[in-house]
Design a protein around this motif. Sequence first.
Motif, short mmCIF file in Angstrom:
data_model
loop_
_atom_site.label_atom_id
_atom_site.label_comp_id
_atom_site.label_asym_id
_atom_site.label_seq_id
_atom_site.Cartn_x
_atom_site.Cartn_y
_atom_site.Cartn_z
N ARG A 69 -16.21 -38.08 129.58
CA ARG A 69 -17.61 -38.50 129.47
C ARG A 69 -18.13 -39.00 130.82
O ARG A 69 -19.24 -38.68 131.23
CB ARG A 69 -17.75 -39.59 128.40
CG ARG A 69 -19.14 -40.10 128.18
CD ARG A 69 -20.05 -39.10 127.46
NE ARG A 69 -19.55 -38.72 126.16
CZ ARG A 69 -19.76 -39.39 125.03
NH1 ARG A 69 -20.49 -40.49 125.02
NH2 ARG A 69 -19.26 -38.95 123.90
N GLN A 70 -17.30 -39.78 131.53
CA GLN A 70 -17.69 -40.25 132.86
C GLN A 70 -17.93 -39.07 133.80
O GLN A 70 -18.91 -39.05 134.56
CB GLN A 70 -16.59 -41.15 133.44
CG GLN A 70 -16.39 -42.45 132.71
CD GLN A 70 -15.09 -43.14 133.09
OE1 GLN A 70 -14.19 -42.54 133.69
NE2 GLN A 70 -14.97 -44.42 132.74
N ALA A 72 -18.79 -36.00 133.01
CA ALA A 72 -20.00 -35.30 132.61
C ALA A 72 -21.25 -36.05 133.10
O ALA A 72 -22.20 -35.44 133.59
CB ALA A 72 -20.05 -35.12 131.10
N GLU A 73 -21.23 -37.37 132.97
CA GLU A 73 -22.38 -38.17 133.38
C GLU A 73 -22.64 -38.08 134.89
O GLU A 73 -23.77 -38.14 135.33
CB GLU A 73 -22.17 -39.63 132.99
CG GLU A 73 -22.25 -39.86 131.51
CD GLU A 73 -21.85 -41.27 131.11
OE1 GLU A 73 -22.04 -41.59 129.92
OE2 GLU A 73 -21.36 -42.04 131.95
N LEU A 74 -21.58 -37.97 135.66
CA LEU A 74 -21.72 -37.90 137.12
C LEU A 74 -21.67 -36.46 137.64
O LEU A 74 -21.55 -36.24 138.84
CB LEU A 74 -20.63 -38.74 137.80
CG LEU A 74 -20.81 -40.25 137.66
CD1 LEU A 74 -19.62 -40.99 138.25
CD2 LEU A 74 -22.09 -40.70 138.34
N ARG A 122 -21.29 -45.46 123.07
CA ARG A 122 -21.19 -45.78 124.50
C ARG A 122 -22.52 -45.52 125.20
O ARG A 122 -23.16 -44.50 125.00
CB ARG A 122 -20.10 -44.91 125.14
CG ARG A 122 -19.87 -45.18 126.59
CD ARG A 122 -18.79 -44.22 127.13
NE ARG A 122 -18.60 -44.40 128.55
CZ ARG A 122 -19.32 -43.78 129.48
NH1 ARG A 122 -20.27 -42.94 129.14
NH2 ARG A 122 -19.08 -44.00 130.76
N ARG A 123 -22.90 -46.45 126.06
CA ARG A 123 -24.13 -46.29 126.84
C ARG A 123 -23.87 -45.43 128.06
O ARG A 123 -22.76 -45.38 128.58
CB ARG A 123 -24.64 -47.65 127.29
CG ARG A 123 -24.99 -48.55 126.13
CD ARG A 123 -25.62 -49.79 126.62
NE ARG A 123 -26.97 -49.79 126.08
CZ ARG A 123 -27.81 -50.77 126.21
NH1 ARG A 123 -27.48 -51.84 126.88
NH2 ARG A 123 -29.00 -50.70 125.67
N PHE A 124 -24.92 -44.78 128.53
CA PHE A 124 -24.86 -43.94 129.71
C PHE A 124 -24.43 -44.77 130.92
O PHE A 124 -24.93 -45.86 131.13
CB PHE A 124 -26.25 -43.33 129.95
CG PHE A 124 -26.28 -42.22 130.95
CD1 PHE A 124 -25.80 -40.96 130.61
CD2 PHE A 124 -26.78 -42.42 132.21
CE1 PHE A 124 -25.83 -39.92 131.53
CE2 PHE A 124 -26.83 -41.40 133.14
CZ PHE A 124 -26.34 -40.14 132.79
N TRP A 125 -23.50 -44.26 131.69
CA TRP A 125 -22.93 -44.92 132.88
C TRP A 125 -22.38 -46.30 132.56
O TRP A 125 -22.51 -47.25 133.33
CB TRP A 125 -23.95 -45.00 134.00
CG TRP A 125 -24.21 -43.70 134.69
CD1 TRP A 125 -23.86 -42.45 134.27
CD2 TRP A 125 -24.87 -43.50 135.94
NE1 TRP A 125 -24.26 -41.49 135.17
CE2 TRP A 125 -24.89 -42.12 136.22
CE3 TRP A 125 -25.45 -44.36 136.86
CZ2 TRP A 125 -25.46 -41.58 137.35
CZ3 TRP A 125 -26.03 -43.82 138.00
CH2 TRP A 125 -26.03 -42.45 138.24
#
Length: 131
Positions: A69-70, A72-74, A122-125
């Motif tokens: 997930r981390q 994907a977010e970055l 879970r919140r974004f970043w």
Amino acid sequence: MLSPWQIVPNAWLLPRGISGMALWPVVLVEARWLTAGAVQRPGFVYLPRPGGAWEVPERLVQHEAIHLRQQAELLVVPFYLAYGLEYLVRRWGQTHAQAYRALSFEREAYTHEATPGYLAGRRFWAFLKFV
């Protein structure tokens, strides 16, 4: 949680002593998790495969799913750059193990690897909370 196709057994890509590693879009796990005729046990993700099965600890799967997930977010490549840069900064005056455990990405994953439903809420970043 990860789909079964995302968990890939691998004996030669993982450094010695590493149980699992998230490399977008899959999680590599140690070959030691392969067991012939595995029985489903609490605390393990059971993945039937031809010639045996994989029993991978749920905590490991959750930990690596947080890293996916981390990533994907970055947008994947910036994640690896940020991870490496933060490691180098934290490595100054610390052992490898201390620097690794102090990384914001690892602190989030270790803190929530046993939290049921963490990824769903879970919140974004969210890793920024651990910087």
